[in-house]
Write a protein that holds these residues in place. Structure first.
Motif, PDB file in Angstrom:
ATOM      1  N   LEU A 115      81.614 -84.226  25.221  1.00  0.00           N
ATOM      2  CA  LEU A 115      81.521 -83.350  26.361  1.00  0.00           C
ATOM      3  C   LEU A 115      80.927 -82.053  26.229  1.00  0.00           C
ATOM      4  O   LEU A 115      80.500 -81.709  27.243  1.00  0.00           O
ATOM      5  N   ARG A 116      80.768 -81.608  25.036  1.00  0.00           N
ATOM      6  CA  ARG A 116      79.988 -80.362  24.668  1.00  0.00           C
ATOM      7  C   ARG A 116      78.565 -80.751  25.027  1.00  0.00           C
ATOM      8  O   ARG A 116      78.073 -79.704  25.689  1.00  0.00           O
ATOM      9  N   HIS A 118      77.412 -82.562  27.162  1.00  0.00           N
ATOM     10  CA  HIS A 118      77.024 -82.732  28.523  1.00  0.00           C
ATOM     11  C   HIS A 118      77.176 -81.282  29.475  1.00  0.00           C
ATOM     12  O   HIS A 118      76.567 -81.061  30.224  1.00  0.00           O
ATOM     13  N   LEU A 119      78.178 -80.476  28.691  1.00  0.00           N
ATOM     14  CA  LEU A 119      78.400 -79.216  29.412  1.00  0.00           C
ATOM     15  C   LEU A 119      77.129 -78.572  29.295  1.00  0.00           C
ATOM     16  O   LEU A 119      76.623 -77.565  29.990  1.00  0.00           O
ATOM     17  N   PHE A 125      81.002 -81.765  36.411  1.00  0.00           N
ATOM     18  CA  PHE A 125      82.307 -82.529  36.215  1.00  0.00           C
ATOM     19  C   PHE A 125      83.109 -82.423  37.449  1.00  0.00           C
ATOM     20  O   PHE A 125      83.493 -81.347  37.779  1.00  0.00           O
ATOM     21  N   VAL A 130      87.456 -85.244  36.174  1.00  0.00           N
ATOM     22  CA  VAL A 130      88.470 -84.669  35.332  1.00  0.00           C
ATOM     23  C   VAL A 130      89.938 -84.991  35.366  1.00  0.00           C
ATOM     24  O   VAL A 130      90.529 -84.948  34.095  1.00  0.00           O
ATOM     25  N   TYR A 133      89.717 -87.921  33.153  1.00  0.00           N
ATOM     26  CA  TYR A 133      89.529 -87.489  31.724  1.00  0.00           C
ATOM     27  C   TYR A 133      91.227 -87.130  31.418  1.00  0.00           C
ATOM     28  O   TYR A 133      91.563 -87.505  30.260  1.00  0.00           O
ATOM     29  N   PRO A 156      86.047 -80.128  23.811  1.00  0.00           N
ATOM     30  CA  PRO A 156      84.913 -80.960  24.453  1.00  0.00           C
ATOM     31  C   PRO A 156      84.086 -81.430  23.257  1.00  0.00           C
ATOM     32  O   PRO A 156      83.605 -82.580  23.379  1.00  0.00           O
ATOM     33  N   THR A 221      90.383 -77.295  28.045  1.00  0.00           N
ATOM     34  CA  THR A 221      89.252 -78.214  28.189  1.00  0.00           C
ATOM     35  C   THR A 221      89.009 -78.696  29.522  1.00  0.00           C
ATOM     36  O   THR A 221      87.956 -78.698  30.069  1.00  0.00           O
ATOM     37  N   ALA A 222      90.194 -78.949  30.207  1.00  0.00           N
ATOM     38  CA  ALA A 222      89.829 -79.422  31.578  1.00  0.00           C
ATOM     39  C   ALA A 222      89.220 -78.376  32.397  1.00  0.00           C
ATOM     40  O   ALA A 222      88.504 -78.510  33.323  1.00  0.00           O
ATOM     41  N   GLU A 224      87.505 -75.789  31.595  1.00  0.00           N
ATOM     42  CA  GLU A 224      86.244 -75.434  30.936  1.00  0.00           C
ATOM     43  C   GLU A 224      85.178 -76.763  31.694  1.00  0.00           C
ATOM     44  O   GLU A 224      84.165 -76.133  31.943  1.00  0.00           O
ATOM     45  N   LEU A 225      85.741 -77.936  31.803  1.00  0.00           N
ATOM     46  CA  LEU A 225      84.878 -78.908  32.299  1.00  0.00           C
ATOM     47  C   LEU A 225      84.698 -78.586  33.903  1.00  0.00           C
ATOM     48  O   LEU A 225      83.444 -79.032  34.422  1.00  0.00           O
TER      49      LEU A 225
END
Length: 413
Positions: A115-116, A118-119, A125, A130, A133, A156, A221-222, A224-225
């Motif tokens: 996920l990092r 893709h960020l 996202f 999310v 996820y 991520p 994490t959620a 941040e996404l």
């Protein structure tokens, strides 16, 4: 996608080689295709098992570097933990073996990238994505809790996507097994994702932390996404007291475009006090915002993710392959020649320092536990098959016995 990766590897005969059934799996059983990542003392490449043609990711760690950096305990502990785990939303271990130079861990191959990555590619996202996820990771965290394991590094970078877009937790390097009703006090993790109570053992008189720290990391994490940045701006070099003060002074911003349900869920995951935080799978399953989730369907991967990774290319930094082939001083494809040369050098070198390192290498050799999930699966399947045969046999015997059940027994005077 898989065909493209195979093309990158060395060409081999289409006829699969035959290996001795009793032989332990080793480096020669795999074809190295390409490098895809690296850590502080380990690297990851894509491999194909020569007999089954199945593809995996292979992590290999140099023993001498692990000894010099005092990381042997962590590697062996990670290996022990992963051998006890198997779950749809984890990166599962398949084989573990070693040679005189490296330790190898062969795991599920996930081609969707982390996920990092893709960020960094500026992927947006959606809330629906999310939400799924969170549900998938929650199932994995619930399973880890049932095994008394705290991951301690949910972020991520450690969440990989498979080709269909489902998440998988990886990297158990700092995971810990915890006894029931006890607290951990060792400080470990990545600072921006660590729960407030993880910093407090540094302060005198604090009891420690438990499973709730992974659920805080899930909340960070959620967030941040969804937003593209974390709720607390914590740097790796920040002092512990400054971080603790930050938690108590910063008001987390929840954008108005987010649904009230998502905001409510993240607020509950990011409660400063662990006793008030959502930290059980059952808590999450009963949460109103997730009441529309079919948890059985999620467990079976029947819910289609909103984000699909690119199947046309490898979702990772392409420089890893270049570094392995050009910059890497000990590339895998030259291992056999290198080990033969090393054996000759060891025979000539009798210095005290060399002898000490050799003893430590031998200690690692003895403590390393080999593993073969493929063989375990075969044994399990055979056992189930034998059990079924026995059950069928018992049923037949019961049926034959039952034929005489209606005969009236003789009466004796």
């Amino acid at each position: 996608m898989r065909r493209e990766i195979i093309k990158m590897g060395v060409s081999h005969s289409s006829k699969p080689p035959v290996f001795d059934q009793n032989e332990e799996v080793n480096f020669d059983h795999f074809q190295i295709l390409r490098a895809i990542g690296k850590g502080s003392f380990g690297k990851v490449c894509i491999v194909q098992k020569k007999d089954t043609k199945k593809m995996y990711a292979m992590k290999y760690m140099n023993k001498q570097k692990c000894i010099e950096r005092n990381e042997v305990r962590n590697v062996l502990k990670e290996l022990q933990i992963m051998q006890s785990l198997e779950h749809p939303y984890l990166v599962n271990l398949w084989f573990a073996f070693q040679d005189v130079e490296d330790m190898f861990m062969v795991v599920d191959l996930l081609l969707g990238g982390d996920l990092r990555y893709h960020l960094q590619q500026n992927v947006h996202f959606t809330e629906t994505t999310v939400k799924l996820y969170i549900s998938e990771i929650a199932l994995a965290l619930g399973y880890l809790r049932s095994k008394h394991i705290i991951h301690r590094d949910i972020k991520p970078d450690n969440i990989l996507l498979d080709e269909d877009g489902h998440v998988h937790i990886t990297d158990f390097n700092i995971a810990a097994t915890i006894k029931e009703d006890t607290q951990m006090t060792s400080v470990a993790g990545t600072k921006p994702y660590m729960a407030p109570e993880m910093f407090q053992p540094c302060l005198e008189g604090h009891p420690g932390y438990s499973y709730a720290v992974d659920w805080w990391s899930l909340g960070i994490t959620a967030y941040e996404l969804l937003k593209g940045q974390r709720p607390y701006h914590i740097r790796s070099g920040m002092a512990v007291n400054d971080i603790i003060q930050l938690f108590h002074t910063v008001n987390v911003n929840y954008p108005s475009t987010w649904s009230a349900g998502m905001e409510s869920l993240l607020r509950k995951l990011l409660m400063l006090e662990p006793q008030h935080r959502l930290s059980h799978l059952s808590d999450l399953q009963e949460f109103n915002y997730l009441s529309d989730i079919n948890w059985d369907a999620v467990m079976l991967k029947k819910v289609i993710p909103g984000f699909m990774p690119n199947k046309g290319r490898l979702n990772c930094d392409p420089t890893f392959e270049l570094e392995e082939m050009i910059l890497e001083s000990k590339p895998l494809h030259k291992k056999k020649k290198r080990l033969a040369k090393k054996l000759r050098e060891n025979r000539r070198d009798s210095s005290p320092q060399s002898g000490q390192m050799q003893r430590r290498l031998e200690s690692v050799q003895n403590e390393f536990r080999i593993f073969n999930r493929e063989k375990l699966r075969t044994c399990q399947d055979q056992k189930e098959e034998n059990d079924n045969i026995i059950d069928e046999k018992e049923k037949i015997e019961e049926t034959e016995d039952g034929k005489n059940n209606n005969i009236v027994p003789p009466t004796y005077v």
